[in-house]
Design a protein around this motif. Structure first.
Motif, PDB file in Angstrom:
ATOM      1  N   VAL A  89       0.835  -1.195   0.000  1.00 22.30           N
ATOM      2  CA  VAL A  89       0.000   0.000   0.000  1.00 22.30           C
ATOM      3  C   VAL A  89       0.875   1.252   0.000  1.00 22.30           C
ATOM      4  O   VAL A  89       0.589   2.230  -0.715  1.00 22.30           O
ATOM      5  N   ALA A  90       1.950   1.227   0.796  1.00 18.95           N
ATOM      6  CA  ALA A  90       2.837   2.397   0.854  1.00 18.95           C
ATOM      7  C   ALA A  90       3.499   2.648  -0.495  1.00 18.95           C
ATOM      8  O   ALA A  90       3.680   3.811  -0.888  1.00 18.95           O
ATOM      9  N   ASP A  91       3.851   1.586  -1.199  1.00 18.68           N
ATOM     10  CA  ASP A  91       4.440   1.777  -2.523  1.00 18.68           C
ATOM     11  C   ASP A  91       3.474   2.504  -3.454  1.00 18.68           C
ATOM     12  O   ASP A  91       3.885   3.358  -4.250  1.00 18.68           O
ATOM     13  N   GLY A  92       2.166   2.178  -3.335  1.00 16.88           N
ATOM     14  CA  GLY A  92       1.195   2.834  -4.199  1.00 16.88           C
ATOM     15  C   GLY A  92       0.902   4.260  -3.802  1.00 16.88           C
ATOM     16  O   GLY A  92       0.778   5.136  -4.666  1.00 16.88           O
ATOM     17  N   VAL A  93       0.822   4.517  -2.471  1.00 17.69           N
ATOM     18  CA  VAL A  93       0.478   5.868  -2.004  1.00 17.69           C
ATOM     19  C   VAL A  93       1.685   6.792  -2.051  1.00 17.69           C
ATOM     20  O   VAL A  93       1.647   7.872  -2.656  1.00 17.69           O
ATOM     21  N   LEU A  94       2.777   6.380  -1.411  1.00 11.54           N
ATOM     22  CA  LEU A  94       3.969   7.230  -1.368  1.00 11.54           C
ATOM     23  C   LEU A  94       4.636   7.347  -2.738  1.00 11.54           C
ATOM     24  O   LEU A  94       5.368   8.301  -2.993  1.00 11.54           O
ATOM     25  N   GLY A  95       4.366   6.361  -3.588  1.00 12.69           N
ATOM     26  CA  GLY A  95       4.937   6.438  -4.927  1.00 12.69           C
ATOM     27  C   GLY A  95       4.435   7.621  -5.728  1.00 12.69           C
ATOM     28  O   GLY A  95       5.055   8.015  -6.721  1.00 12.69           O
ATOM     29  N   LEU A  96       3.313   8.208  -5.297  1.00 15.52           N
ATOM     30  CA  LEU A  96       2.825   9.418  -5.955  1.00 15.52           C
ATOM     31  C   LEU A  96       3.724  10.613  -5.679  1.00 15.52           C
ATOM     32  O   LEU A  96       3.731  11.579  -6.454  1.00 15.52           O
ATOM     33  N   PHE A  97       4.461  10.567  -4.552  1.00 15.71           N
ATOM     34  CA  PHE A  97       5.323  11.689  -4.168  1.00 15.71           C
ATOM     35  C   PHE A  97       6.809  11.362  -4.335  1.00 15.71           C
ATOM     36  O   PHE A  97       7.610  12.240  -4.607  1.00 15.71           O
ATOM     37  N   ILE A  98       7.157  10.097  -4.130  1.00  8.53           N
ATOM     38  CA  ILE A  98       8.551   9.662  -4.246  1.00  8.53           C
ATOM     39  C   ILE A  98       8.624   8.638  -5.368  1.00  8.53           C
ATOM     40  O   ILE A  98       8.162   7.512  -5.223  1.00  8.53           O
ATOM     41  N   THR A  99       9.167   9.046  -6.482  1.00  6.05           N
ATOM     42  CA  THR A  99       9.228   8.142  -7.623  1.00  6.05           C
ATOM     43  C   THR A  99      10.208   7.003  -7.365  1.00  6.05           C
ATOM     44  O   THR A  99      11.163   7.131  -6.597  1.00  6.05           O
ATOM     45  N   ASP A 100       9.946   5.884  -8.009  1.00  5.30           N
ATOM     46  CA  ASP A 100      10.801   4.692  -7.919  1.00  5.30           C
ATOM     47  C   ASP A 100      10.860   4.124  -6.508  1.00  5.30           C
ATOM     48  O   ASP A 100      11.810   3.412  -6.174  1.00  5.30           O
ATOM     49  N   LEU A 101       9.868   4.427  -5.670  1.00  7.54           N
ATOM     50  CA  LEU A 101       9.848   3.858  -4.325  1.00  7.54           C
ATOM     51  C   LEU A 101       9.349   2.424  -4.411  1.00  7.54           C
ATOM     52  O   LEU A 101       8.297   2.146  -4.998  1.00  7.54           O
ATOM     53  N   ASP A 102      10.095   1.488  -3.810  1.00 11.65           N
ATOM     54  CA  ASP A 102       9.730   0.077  -3.861  1.00 11.65           C
ATOM     55  C   ASP A 102      10.121  -0.578  -2.531  1.00 11.65           C
ATOM     56  O   ASP A 102      11.129  -1.268  -2.433  1.00 11.65           O
ATOM     57  N   LEU A 103       9.302  -0.312  -1.491  1.00 17.42           N
ATOM     58  CA  LEU A 103       9.584  -0.902  -0.192  1.00 17.42           C
ATOM     59  C   LEU A 103       9.431  -2.418  -0.218  1.00 17.42           C
ATOM     60  O   LEU A 103      10.122  -3.130   0.514  1.00 17.42           O
ATOM     61  N   SER A 104       8.532  -2.913  -1.052  1.00 20.37           N
ATOM     62  CA  SER A 104       8.309  -4.353  -1.107  1.00 20.37           C
ATOM     63  C   SER A 104       9.564  -5.102  -1.526  1.00 20.37           C
ATOM     64  O   SER A 104       9.754  -6.257  -1.139  1.00 20.37           O
ATOM     65  N   SER A 105      10.427  -4.459  -2.298  1.00 20.39           N
ATOM     66  CA  SER A 105      11.656  -5.123  -2.725  1.00 20.39           C
ATOM     67  C   SER A 105      12.641  -5.302  -1.586  1.00 20.39           C
ATOM     68  O   SER A 105      13.602  -6.068  -1.702  1.00 20.39           O
ATOM     69  N   LEU A 106      12.404  -4.591  -0.452  1.00 20.13           N
ATOM     70  CA  LEU A 106      13.277  -4.725   0.718  1.00 20.13           C
ATOM     71  C   LEU A 106      12.693  -5.658   1.769  1.00 20.13           C
ATOM     72  O   LEU A 106      13.291  -5.844   2.830  1.00 20.13           O
ATOM     73  N   ASN A 107      11.536  -6.232   1.481  1.00 24.04           N
ATOM     74  CA  ASN A 107      10.857  -7.112   2.435  1.00 24.04           C
ATOM     75  C   ASN A 107      11.426  -8.531   2.308  1.00 24.04           C
ATOM     76  O   ASN A 107      10.773  -9.442   1.809  1.00 24.04           O
ATOM     77  N   GLY A 108      12.675  -8.692   2.760  1.00 25.17           N
ATOM     78  CA  GLY A 108      13.326  -9.980   2.606  1.00 25.17           C
ATOM     79  C   GLY A 108      14.620 -10.073   3.378  1.00 25.17           C
ATOM     80  O   GLY A 108      14.868  -9.309   4.310  1.00 25.17           O
ATOM     81  N   VAL A 109      15.460 -11.016   2.971  1.00 17.02           N
ATOM     82  CA  VAL A 109      16.695 -11.348   3.680  1.00 17.02           C
ATOM     83  C   VAL A 109      17.858 -11.375   2.705  1.00 17.02           C
ATOM     84  O   VAL A 109      17.721 -11.831   1.562  1.00 17.02           O
ATOM     85  N   ALA A 110      19.005 -10.869   3.150  1.00 19.72           N
ATOM     86  CA  ALA A 110      20.252 -10.982   2.403  1.00 19.72           C
ATOM     87  C   ALA A 110      21.361 -11.373   3.369  1.00 19.72           C
ATOM     88  O   ALA A 110      21.574 -10.693   4.379  1.00 19.72           O
ATOM     89  N   ALA A 111      22.031 -12.477   3.072  1.00 22.01           N
ATOM     90  CA  ALA A 111      23.172 -12.930   3.871  1.00 22.01           C
ATOM     91  C   ALA A 111      24.376 -13.004   2.949  1.00 22.01           C
ATOM     92  O   ALA A 111      24.349 -13.717   1.938  1.00 22.01           O
TER      93      ALA A 111
END
Length: 452
Positions: A89-111
């Motif tokens: 939802v934040a990607d859709g709403v905040l994306g109107l003000f901050i272009t290329d915002l993709d919080l969902s792409s950070l919803n994970g793990v990196a080791a």
């Protein structure tokens, strides 16, 4: 007969639809969602180098090398998590003000790197990143956002552990260079624990904010209930105004804070050391400089009344009211202005855009599988030797012999010798005598009495 068959067919379809609705309702009531495995990971799984997954991934990713010598990890675990609905939802709403915002792409793990381990759990927004160049320098990260409206972000690298836990709140835990960070945000609380100097920090907040930062002069507790601990002290807050502060010098303060004297602290101030900035530059992370001065943590700066208790029972009463009133009457020095909102948006946009690519780039900084095997072979596969090579013992080792002693670069005697004659005495650079009296060879203080 045909009419009866048609009616039975309609009833069968209605039963099937009703059963599907009941199953879906049960899944929602249980707090689970049926999702397909993520199509991509925060970082690709490469044997002995990196492992990654996205929230909802049902598989455990083990990038260990199984041949001899065995290299354990990295490990990535997203099995107990679900994709964050709030992030979408934040990607859709905040994306109107901050272009290329993709919080969902950070919803994970990196080791990244052998021995590192990261995991996420829960229904909220989770991110966990762990890293290290060698097994002895591996980091660990764990993030657990228990409900859909929680957020937990954890990072641990270079012999550090980051642990973030939240329930209807938010938690941020970052540990680097040997220190462990633990943050817990409960019921509207925001807890931040940040360390980059090797010290352990922890913060817990309920209905407010708590900051435990290795770069700050003191921890901050501003909540219905909060605790924060750093290497420089600890604090406890009850109903915001009632606070206890332990300065780690044998003195403990019990205070009622001044509600009219409130300031804001920047959580990243002092945390971004030269080492951290250099590392972020190498990874290509942008936007951090713009967020370093962002002041968001409220702090009561003075006390209406304070009881200072010393170990052994001695105590005294103090108050900051006279100084505070005097400061209101005196001209105030210019205060640093708050960052412009446009600057914050630009920094956030650059940061969210660069983090995924920075994680991918970090995997290229980890020694390759062949290099690690060759390094272990050179050390004879001895775990102690591997730990020593990565500085895991915590001692200041000699770069050549790893003996742990600081030796003279010329003669190896272990003494701090004069660079010219090696006599071991500190002499005048020109003729050797002391600069004041020249007789005894002792460097004097230069006071008036010594001249007479």
């Amino acid at each position: 007969m045909g009419t009866m068959r048609s009616a039975m067919s309609v009833r069968a379809r209605r039963v099937a639809v009703g059963a599907s609705v009941l199953c879906a309702s049960a899944a929602v009531a249980a707090g689970t969602t049926v999702t397909t495995p993520p199509a991509h990971a925060l970082v690709d799984t490469v044997t002995a180098v990196s492992a990654g997954c996205m929230a909802g991934d049902p598989e455990f990713h083990d990038a260990s090398r199984t041949t001899i010598p065995r290299i354990h990890g990295p490990y990535a675990d997203c099995r107990g998590s679900s994709p964050s609905i709030v992030a979408r939802v934040a990607d859709g709403v905040l994306g109107l003000f901050i272009t290329d915002l993709d919080l969902s792409s950070l919803n994970g793990v990196a080791a990244l790197g052998p021995g590192s381990s990261a995991e996420i759990k829960g229904l909220g927004f989770n991110t966990a990143v762990a890293g290290g160049l060698l097994p002895a320098s591996a980091g660990t990260a764990s993030a657990h956002a228990r409900d859909p409206f929680s957020a937990a972000i954890a990072a641990g690298g270079m012999r550090s552990t980051g642990t973030a836990d939240s329930l209807l709140g938010a938690a941020l835990a970052v540990g680097l260079f040997g220190g462990d960070a633990t943050a817990s945000g409960w019921l509207g609380g925001l807890a931040m624990a940040l360390t980059t100097d090797g010290s352990d920090v922890s913060a817990t907040a309920v209905g407010g904010m708590a900051l435990a930062s290795s770069g700050a002069d003191h921890p901050i507790c501003s909540a219905v209930y909060a605790t924060a601990t750093t290497g420089k002290g600890s604090c406890t807050s009850l109903l915001f105004l009632f606070q206890q502060y332990d300065r780690n010098d044998g003195l403990t303060n019990f205070a009622i804070k001044n509600p009219l004297d409130v300031g804001l602290a920047a959580p990243l101030d002092g945390v971004l050391s030269d080492e951290v900035v250099s590392l972020l530059d190498r990874l290509g992370v942008q936007g951090v400089a713009g967020l370093a001065d962002l002041s968001i943590v409220p702090e009561f700066r003075s006390d209406l009344i304070r009881v200072v208790v010393k170990d052994g029972g001695w105590f005294r009463l103090e108050s900051d009211v006279p100084q505070w009133l005097g400061g209101l009457l005196r001209p105030q020095p210019p205060q640093p202005t708050a960052p412009d909102p446009a600057t914050i948006i630009d920094s956030t946009q650059a940061l969210t855009r660069s983090i995924p690519s920075a994680i991918d780039r970090a995997s290229t900084l980890v020694p390759s599988e062949d290099d690690q095997v060759a390094h272990l072979d050179d050390l004879g596969g001895d775990p102690a030797a591997v730990a020593a090579s990565a500085g895991g013992s915590g001692s200041a080792a000699d770069p050549a012999g790893r003996s742990g002693a600081v030796t003279d670069p010329v003669d190896g005697s272990g003494a701090a010798t004069d660079p010219v004659d090696g006599a071991g005495t500190t002499t005048d650079p020109v003729d050797g005598p002391a600069p004041v009296d020249g007789d005894s060879g002792v460097v004097t203080t230069g006071s008036l009495d010594s001249v007479d």
